[in-house]
Write a protein that holds these residues in place. Structure first.
Motif, short mmCIF file in Angstrom:
data_model
loop_
_atom_site.label_atom_id
_atom_site.label_comp_id
_atom_site.label_asym_id
_atom_site.label_seq_id
_atom_site.Cartn_x
_atom_site.Cartn_y
_atom_site.Cartn_z
N GLY A 15 0.79 -1.22 0.00
CA GLY A 15 0.00 0.00 0.00
C GLY A 15 0.82 1.27 0.00
O GLY A 15 0.27 2.37 -0.03
N PHE A 16 2.15 1.13 0.01
CA PHE A 16 3.02 2.31 0.01
C PHE A 16 4.43 1.91 -0.40
O PHE A 16 4.79 0.73 -0.39
CB PHE A 16 3.06 2.95 1.40
N ASN A 158 9.89 13.75 14.20
CA ASN A 158 9.19 14.94 13.71
C ASN A 158 7.99 14.59 12.83
O ASN A 158 7.75 15.18 11.79
CB ASN A 158 10.15 15.91 13.00
N GLY A 159 7.24 13.61 13.32
CA GLY A 159 5.92 13.37 12.74
C GLY A 159 5.89 12.60 11.44
O GLY A 159 4.98 12.80 10.63
N ALA A 160 6.86 11.71 11.21
CA ALA A 160 6.79 10.87 10.01
C ALA A 160 5.49 10.07 10.01
O ALA A 160 4.97 9.71 11.07
CB ALA A 160 7.98 9.91 9.97
N LEU A 161 4.97 9.79 8.82
CA LEU A 161 3.74 9.02 8.73
C LEU A 161 3.99 7.60 9.26
O LEU A 161 5.05 7.01 9.03
CB LEU A 161 3.29 8.95 7.26
N LYS A 162 3.01 7.08 9.98
CA LYS A 162 3.03 5.68 10.39
C LYS A 162 1.87 4.99 9.67
O LYS A 162 0.81 5.59 9.49
CB LYS A 162 2.91 5.54 11.90
N VAL A 163 2.09 3.76 9.24
CA VAL A 163 1.09 3.06 8.43
C VAL A 163 0.90 1.63 8.92
O VAL A 163 1.76 1.08 9.62
CB VAL A 163 1.49 3.03 6.93
N VAL A 164 -0.22 1.06 8.52
CA VAL A 164 -0.48 -0.37 8.73
C VAL A 164 -0.33 -1.04 7.37
O VAL A 164 -1.21 -0.92 6.51
CB VAL A 164 -1.89 -0.61 9.31
N PRO A 165 0.82 -1.70 7.11
CA PRO A 165 1.05 -2.30 5.80
C PRO A 165 -0.08 -3.24 5.37
O PRO A 165 -0.62 -3.99 6.18
CB PRO A 165 2.37 -3.07 5.98
N ASN A 166 -0.45 -3.13 4.10
CA ASN A 166 -1.46 -3.97 3.45
C ASN A 166 -2.89 -3.68 3.90
O ASN A 166 -3.83 -4.34 3.46
CB ASN A 166 -1.16 -5.46 3.64
N GLU A 186 4.38 0.50 10.75
CA GLU A 186 5.67 0.85 10.17
C GLU A 186 5.80 2.37 10.11
O GLU A 186 4.86 3.06 9.70
CB GLU A 186 5.80 0.24 8.76
N ILE A 187 6.94 2.90 10.56
CA ILE A 187 7.22 4.34 10.49
C ILE A 187 7.92 4.62 9.17
O ILE A 187 8.91 3.96 8.82
CB ILE A 187 8.13 4.79 11.65
N CYS A 188 7.40 5.61 8.43
CA CYS A 188 7.91 5.89 7.09
C CYS A 188 8.88 7.08 7.12
O CYS A 188 8.50 8.23 6.89
CB CYS A 188 6.75 6.18 6.15
N SER A 189 10.14 6.79 7.43
CA SER A 189 11.17 7.83 7.45
C SER A 189 11.59 8.13 6.02
O SER A 189 11.89 7.20 5.25
CB SER A 189 12.38 7.37 8.26
N ILE A 197 5.00 7.23 -1.76
CA ILE A 197 3.81 6.99 -2.58
C ILE A 197 2.91 6.06 -1.78
O ILE A 197 3.38 5.05 -1.24
CB ILE A 197 4.14 6.34 -3.93
N MET A 198 1.63 6.41 -1.68
CA MET A 198 0.72 5.57 -0.91
C MET A 198 -0.66 5.50 -1.56
O MET A 198 -1.01 6.36 -2.38
CB MET A 198 0.60 6.09 0.52
N LYS A 199 -1.38 4.48 -1.21
CA LYS A 199 -2.78 4.36 -1.62
C LYS A 199 -3.64 4.99 -0.53
O LYS A 199 -3.39 4.80 0.66
CB LYS A 199 -3.15 2.89 -1.79
#
Length: 238
Positions: A15-16, A158-166, A186-189, A197-199
């Motif tokens: 997803g990213f 400093n606020g990187a996006l965190k995501v739940v893969p899949n 997962e933290i997206c540094s 790039i993300m959905k």
């Protein structure tokens, strides 16, 4: 540029994806200089003590186009999305020290359109600063790609996006139903000059900044789907 087909596969599966070195330091500084020089009194500019959001960024700041759409970004759009994709939404935001906020897990479920009307499959509607947003049928959301251009080095401090893969593969996924026995975070540094790039359907959020470092991001959404003829994408840009 790295092998973009690997990134395309990663977006499909997780997803990213993250790609660093898409912009040179000079290009990033040129974008920052453009942002720093604009009139921020318009209602599409959201402020506290600092400027922290510009809605319809590409419309409001057209001087930025020549720096944002460099050869690398054009190649990424063509090879990862497709050469028929166009811009449908753009936002600039910062997490400066005085405008610092926490964003809980959510999906991006709305699109920006030019008017509000009764349309089968579209709803609910919201209006912010005379801009109309609506949740469209799921196929539109599954079709969109989002590029997040990082104007600063960004990590968990400093606020990187965190995501739940899949999580994007589960369509509408309510954050309150996340089972952390099954899911991972997962933290997206991303480095300054890199992109994520993300959905839109991937569950994502971000924590407050703790190191007083800026986290400036330009968020641009792309689609190749046409809306019903009664409405239009409010920020369409080919």
């Amino acid at each position: 540029m790295e092998n973009l087909q690997n990134h395309k596969k990663e977006i499909s599966e997780k997803g990213f994806t993250l790609i660093n070195d898409v912009f040179s330091k000079q290009e990033i500084n040129q974008i920052i200089n453009v942002i720093d020089s604009i009139d921020t009194s318009k209602e599409t500019f959201r402020k506290s003590e600092d400027l922290f959001a510009i809605r319809q960024f590409l419309k409001e700041v057209p001087e930025s186009h020549r720096f944002i759409f460099n050869d690398n970004i054009k190649q990424i759009i063509n090879e990862v999305f497709g050469n028929d994709y166009f811009v449908v939404k753009s936002i600039y935001f910062d997490k400066p020290e005085k405008s610092n906020w926490y964003v809980s897990y959510h999906q991006d479920l709305t699109i920006s359109v030019d008017k509000k009307l009764d349309l089968n499959g579209f709803g609910p509607w919201t209006t912010k600063q005379n801009q109309f947003a609506v949740q469209p049928p799921i196929d539109y959301l599954k079709n969109i790609f989002t590029i997040r251009i990082h104007l600063d080095d960004t990590d968990e401090n400093n606020g990187a996006l965190k995501v739940v893969p899949n999580s994007h593969s589960k369509e509408i996924y309510r954050p309150e139903t996340i089972d952390w026995n099954v899911e991972t975070e997962e933290i997206c540094s991303v480095n300054k000059g890199g992109i994520m790039i993300m959905k839109p359907l991937i569950l994502h959020g971000s924590n407050r900044t703790t190191n007083n470092q800026k986290r400036r991001v330009i968020h641009i959404e792309f689609s190749n789907m046409e809306l019903p003829e009664e409405i239009n994408w409010s920020e369409r840009l080919n």
